[in-house]
Write a protein that holds these residues in place. Structure first.
Motif, PDB file in Angstrom:
ATOM      1  N   ALA A 116       0.821  -1.220   0.000  1.00  0.00           N
ATOM      2  CA  ALA A 116       0.000   0.000   0.000  1.00  0.00           C
ATOM      3  C   ALA A 116       0.856   1.272   0.000  1.00  0.00           C
ATOM      4  CB  ALA A 116      -0.935   0.003   1.203  1.00  0.00           C
ATOM      5  N   GLU A 117       1.986   1.242   0.666  1.00  0.00           N
ATOM      6  CA  GLU A 117       2.812   2.441   0.845  1.00  0.00           C
ATOM      7  C   GLU A 117       3.898   2.505  -0.225  1.00  0.00           C
ATOM      8  OE1 GLU A 117       4.051   1.448   4.776  1.00  0.00           O
ATOM      9  OE2 GLU A 117       2.530   2.736   5.682  1.00  0.00           O
ATOM     10  N   THR A 118       3.531   2.999  -1.425  1.00  0.00           N
ATOM     11  CA  THR A 118       4.488   3.080  -2.525  1.00  0.00           C
ATOM     12  C   THR A 118       4.649   4.521  -2.991  1.00  0.00           C
ATOM     13  OG1 THR A 118       2.829   2.786  -4.263  1.00  0.00           O
ATOM     14  CG2 THR A 118       3.822   0.780  -3.352  1.00  0.00           C
ATOM     15  N   THR A 119       5.687   4.731  -3.760  1.00  0.00           N
ATOM     16  CA  THR A 119       5.877   6.039  -4.368  1.00  0.00           C
ATOM     17  C   THR A 119       4.780   6.270  -5.402  1.00  0.00           C
ATOM     18  OG1 THR A 119       7.449   5.021  -5.897  1.00  0.00           O
ATOM     19  CG2 THR A 119       8.376   6.175  -4.001  1.00  0.00           C
ATOM     20  N   PRO A 120       4.395   7.530  -5.616  1.00  0.00           N
ATOM     21  CA  PRO A 120       3.331   7.829  -6.583  1.00  0.00           C
ATOM     22  C   PRO A 120       3.672   7.307  -7.979  1.00  0.00           C
ATOM     23  CG  PRO A 120       3.840   9.769  -5.263  1.00  0.00           C
ATOM     24  CD  PRO A 120       4.884   8.733  -4.943  1.00  0.00           C
ATOM     25  N   GLY A 121       2.683   6.687  -8.619  1.00  0.00           N
ATOM     26  CA  GLY A 121       2.854   6.207  -9.984  1.00  0.00           C
ATOM     27  C   GLY A 121       3.512   4.852 -10.112  1.00  0.00           C
ATOM     28  N   LEU A 122       3.876   4.215  -9.005  1.00  0.00           N
ATOM     29  CA  LEU A 122       4.609   2.947  -9.074  1.00  0.00           C
ATOM     30  C   LEU A 122       3.797   1.858  -9.773  1.00  0.00           C
ATOM     31  CD1 LEU A 122       7.140   1.304  -8.395  1.00  0.00           C
ATOM     32  CD2 LEU A 122       6.033   0.685  -6.245  1.00  0.00           C
ATOM     33  N   GLN A 123       2.518   1.729  -9.453  1.00  0.00           N
ATOM     34  CA  GLN A 123       1.723   0.662 -10.064  1.00  0.00           C
ATOM     35  C   GLN A 123       1.691   0.791 -11.588  1.00  0.00           C
ATOM     36  OE1 GLN A 123      -0.035  -2.130  -8.332  1.00  0.00           O
ATOM     37  NE2 GLN A 123       0.401  -2.744 -10.441  1.00  0.00           N
ATOM     38  N   GLY A 124       1.533   2.004 -12.095  1.00  0.00           N
ATOM     39  CA  GLY A 124       1.510   2.212 -13.537  1.00  0.00           C
ATOM     40  C   GLY A 124       2.825   1.843 -14.197  1.00  0.00           C
ATOM     41  N   ILE A 125       3.939   2.156 -13.548  1.00  0.00           N
ATOM     42  CA  ILE A 125       5.251   1.808 -14.095  1.00  0.00           C
ATOM     43  C   ILE A 125       5.450   0.295 -14.070  1.00  0.00           C
ATOM     44  CG2 ILE A 125       7.744   1.928 -13.636  1.00  0.00           C
ATOM     45  CD1 ILE A 125       6.678   4.405 -15.073  1.00  0.00           C
ATOM     46  N   VAL A 126       5.049  -0.365 -12.994  1.00  0.00           N
ATOM     47  CA  VAL A 126       5.178  -1.825 -12.919  1.00  0.00           C
ATOM     48  C   VAL A 126       4.315  -2.479 -13.999  1.00  0.00           C
ATOM     49  CG1 VAL A 126       4.710  -3.869 -11.495  1.00  0.00           C
ATOM     50  CG2 VAL A 126       5.895  -1.894 -10.506  1.00  0.00           C
ATOM     51  N   ASP A 127       3.099  -1.989 -14.178  1.00  0.00           N
ATOM     52  CA  ASP A 127       2.221  -2.527 -15.225  1.00  0.00           C
ATOM     53  C   ASP A 127       2.868  -2.373 -16.604  1.00  0.00           C
ATOM     54  OD1 ASP A 127       0.354  -3.115 -13.248  1.00  0.00           O
ATOM     55  OD2 ASP A 127      -0.949  -1.412 -13.722  1.00  0.00           O
ATOM     56  N   ALA A 128       3.456  -1.208 -16.869  1.00  0.00           N
ATOM     57  CA  ALA A 128       4.122  -0.970 -18.152  1.00  0.00           C
ATOM     58  C   ALA A 128       5.351  -1.868 -18.296  1.00  0.00           C
ATOM     59  CB  ALA A 128       4.510   0.504 -18.281  1.00  0.00           C
ATOM     60  N   ALA A 129       6.068  -2.092 -17.204  1.00  0.00           N
ATOM     61  CA  ALA A 129       7.252  -2.950 -17.245  1.00  0.00           C
ATOM     62  C   ALA A 129       6.871  -4.398 -17.559  1.00  0.00           C
ATOM     63  CB  ALA A 129       8.009  -2.867 -15.921  1.00  0.00           C
ATOM     64  N   VAL A 130       5.739  -4.854 -17.045  1.00  0.00           N
ATOM     65  CA  VAL A 130       5.249  -6.198 -17.374  1.00  0.00           C
ATOM     66  C   VAL A 130       5.058  -6.313 -18.888  1.00  0.00           C
ATOM     67  CG1 VAL A 130       3.250  -7.740 -17.205  1.00  0.00           C
ATOM     68  CG2 VAL A 130       4.194  -6.690 -15.137  1.00  0.00           C
ATOM     69  N   LEU A 131       4.476  -5.292 -19.487  1.00  0.00           N
ATOM     70  CA  LEU A 131       4.251  -5.306 -20.940  1.00  0.00           C
ATOM     71  C   LEU A 131       5.568  -5.328 -21.711  1.00  0.00           C
ATOM     72  CD1 LEU A 131       1.268  -2.800 -21.207  1.00  0.00           C
ATOM     73  CD2 LEU A 131       1.196  -5.313 -21.240  1.00  0.00           C
ATOM     74  N   VAL A 132       6.577  -4.612 -21.221  1.00  0.00           N
ATOM     75  CA  VAL A 132       7.891  -4.624 -21.874  1.00  0.00           C
ATOM     76  C   VAL A 132       8.480  -6.032 -21.827  1.00  0.00           C
ATOM     77  CG1 VAL A 132      10.277  -3.780 -21.746  1.00  0.00           C
ATOM     78  CG2 VAL A 132       8.374  -2.177 -21.482  1.00  0.00           C
ATOM     79  N   VAL A 133       8.426  -6.670 -20.661  1.00  0.00           N
ATOM     80  CA  VAL A 133       8.959  -8.029 -20.522  1.00  0.00           C
ATOM     81  C   VAL A 133       8.228  -8.966 -21.477  1.00  0.00           C
ATOM     82  CG1 VAL A 133       9.215 -10.009 -18.977  1.00  0.00           C
ATOM     83  CG2 VAL A 133       9.752  -7.703 -18.155  1.00  0.00           C
ATOM     84  N   GLN A 134       6.921  -8.879 -21.522  1.00  0.00           N
ATOM     85  CA  GLN A 134       6.138  -9.744 -22.406  1.00  0.00           C
ATOM     86  C   GLN A 134       6.452  -9.476 -23.872  1.00  0.00           C
ATOM     87  OE1 GLN A 134       2.204  -8.909 -20.892  1.00  0.00           O
ATOM     88  NE2 GLN A 134       2.265 -10.694 -19.541  1.00  0.00           N
ATOM     89  N   ALA A 135       6.646  -8.217 -24.241  1.00  0.00           N
ATOM     90  CA  ALA A 135       6.980  -7.878 -25.628  1.00  0.00           C
ATOM     91  C   ALA A 135       8.358  -8.394 -26.018  1.00  0.00           C
ATOM     92  CB  ALA A 135       6.910  -6.367 -25.836  1.00  0.00           C
ATOM     93  N   MET A 136       9.294  -8.367 -25.092  1.00  0.00           N
ATOM     94  CA  MET A 136      10.673  -8.779 -25.382  1.00  0.00           C
ATOM     95  C   MET A 136      10.871 -10.294 -25.283  1.00  0.00           C
ATOM     96  SD  MET A 136      12.235  -6.021 -26.189  1.00  0.00           S
ATOM     97  CE  MET A 136      13.936  -6.538 -26.143  1.00  0.00           C
ATOM     98  N   GLU A 137      10.123 -10.937 -24.359  1.00  0.00           N
ATOM     99  CA  GLU A 137      10.370 -12.345 -24.086  1.00  0.00           C
ATOM    100  C   GLU A 137       9.176 -13.257 -24.350  1.00  0.00           C
ATOM    101  OE1 GLU A 137      12.021 -12.548 -20.131  1.00  0.00           O
ATOM    102  OE2 GLU A 137      13.945 -11.825 -20.871  1.00  0.00           O
ATOM    103  N   GLY A 138       8.083 -12.687 -24.853  1.00  0.00           N
ATOM    104  CA  GLY A 138       6.904 -13.493 -25.162  1.00  0.00           C
ATOM    105  C   GLY A 138       5.816 -13.327 -24.117  1.00  0.00           C
ATOM    106  N   PRO A 139       4.554 -13.575 -24.505  1.00  0.00           N
ATOM    107  CA  PRO A 139       3.420 -13.344 -23.609  1.00  0.00           C
ATOM    108  C   PRO A 139       3.411 -14.241 -22.373  1.00  0.00           C
ATOM    109  CG  PRO A 139       2.716 -14.377 -25.657  1.00  0.00           C
ATOM    110  CD  PRO A 139       4.157 -14.024 -25.824  1.00  0.00           C
ATOM    111  N   ASP A 140       4.110 -15.361 -22.409  1.00  0.00           N
ATOM    112  CA  ASP A 140       4.137 -16.256 -21.253  1.00  0.00           C
ATOM    113  C   ASP A 140       5.336 -16.006 -20.345  1.00  0.00           C
ATOM    114  OD1 ASP A 140       1.802 -17.526 -22.141  1.00  0.00           O
ATOM    115  OD2 ASP A 140       2.948 -18.895 -23.413  1.00  0.00           O
ATOM    116  N   ALA A 141       6.078 -14.939 -20.609  1.00  0.00           N
ATOM    117  CA  ALA A 141       7.307 -14.650 -19.855  1.00  0.00           C
ATOM    118  C   ALA A 141       7.040 -14.364 -18.391  1.00  0.00           C
ATOM    119  CB  ALA A 141       8.044 -13.475 -20.476  1.00  0.00           C
ATOM    120  N   MET A 142       5.886 -13.888 -18.072  1.00  0.00           N
ATOM    121  CA  MET A 142       5.591 -13.549 -16.681  1.00  0.00           C
ATOM    122  C   MET A 142       5.020 -14.767 -15.979  1.00  0.00           C
ATOM    123  SD  MET A 142       6.744 -10.562 -16.463  1.00  0.00           S
ATOM    124  CE  MET A 142       6.280 -10.220 -14.809  1.00  0.00           C
TER     125      MET A 142
END
Length: 150
Positions: free
Chosen positions: A124-150
């Motif tokens: 709950a106690e995160t820096t502002p905008g952290l969830q959005g950046i993590v969500d975007a990072a998941v998409l980067v990993v999936q784009a680079m390593e495939g949709p099942d990478a996560m």
């Protein structure tokens, strides 16, 4: 006469969402700025250093983990004011997505606590905008390593 905030300039920083076994590495800040908040390991970009190199270096220095940077996940402005409302700091943080290579996360002067978290169940106690950046990072990993990478 110029306002006192004219001496404050944006500082370029890099952070990294490191993923391992589907979880993201976070650090609870042990010092200001953002003391006590969970965030991505990161810090200032040094002169002559690329953003990706800074991102990987900061992860290594702050939490003792080596990672492979896959790409940029996004950028955030962190603008802080003092108690009187005057501008105290301005950081431009370029956040990256990365894969864990080796190392057990460890605490240090900047990381009072570290942990691996499910990307959709951050503390709950995160820096502002952290969830959005993590969500975007998941998409980067999936784009680079495939949709099942996560």
């Amino acid at each position: 006469m110029e306002p006192a905030t004219s001496a404050i300039r944006p500082v370029l920083a890099a952070s990294t969402a490191v993923f391992h076994e589907g979880r993201v590495l976070l650090a609870r800040r042990g010092k200001a700025p953002s003391l006590g908040l969970w965030t991505l390991p990161g810090g200032r970009v040094e002169p002559g250093e690329t953003l990706a190199d800074a991102a990987a270096r900061e992860v290594r220095e702050e939490v003792g983990v080596d990672c492979a940077v896959l790409g940029v996940a996004g950028a955030l402005d962190i603008i802080q004011h003092d108690a009187a409302g005057a501008l105290a700091a301005h950081f431009v943080v370029v956040s990256h997505a990365a894969r864990w290579i080796v190392g057990e996360p460890a605490t240090g002067p900047e990381a009072a606590e570290v942990g691996w978290f499910e990307p959709d169940a951050l503390p709950a106690e995160t820096t502002p905008g952290l969830q959005g950046i993590v969500d975007a990072a998941v998409l980067v990993v999936q784009a680079m390593e495939g949709p099942d990478a996560m």
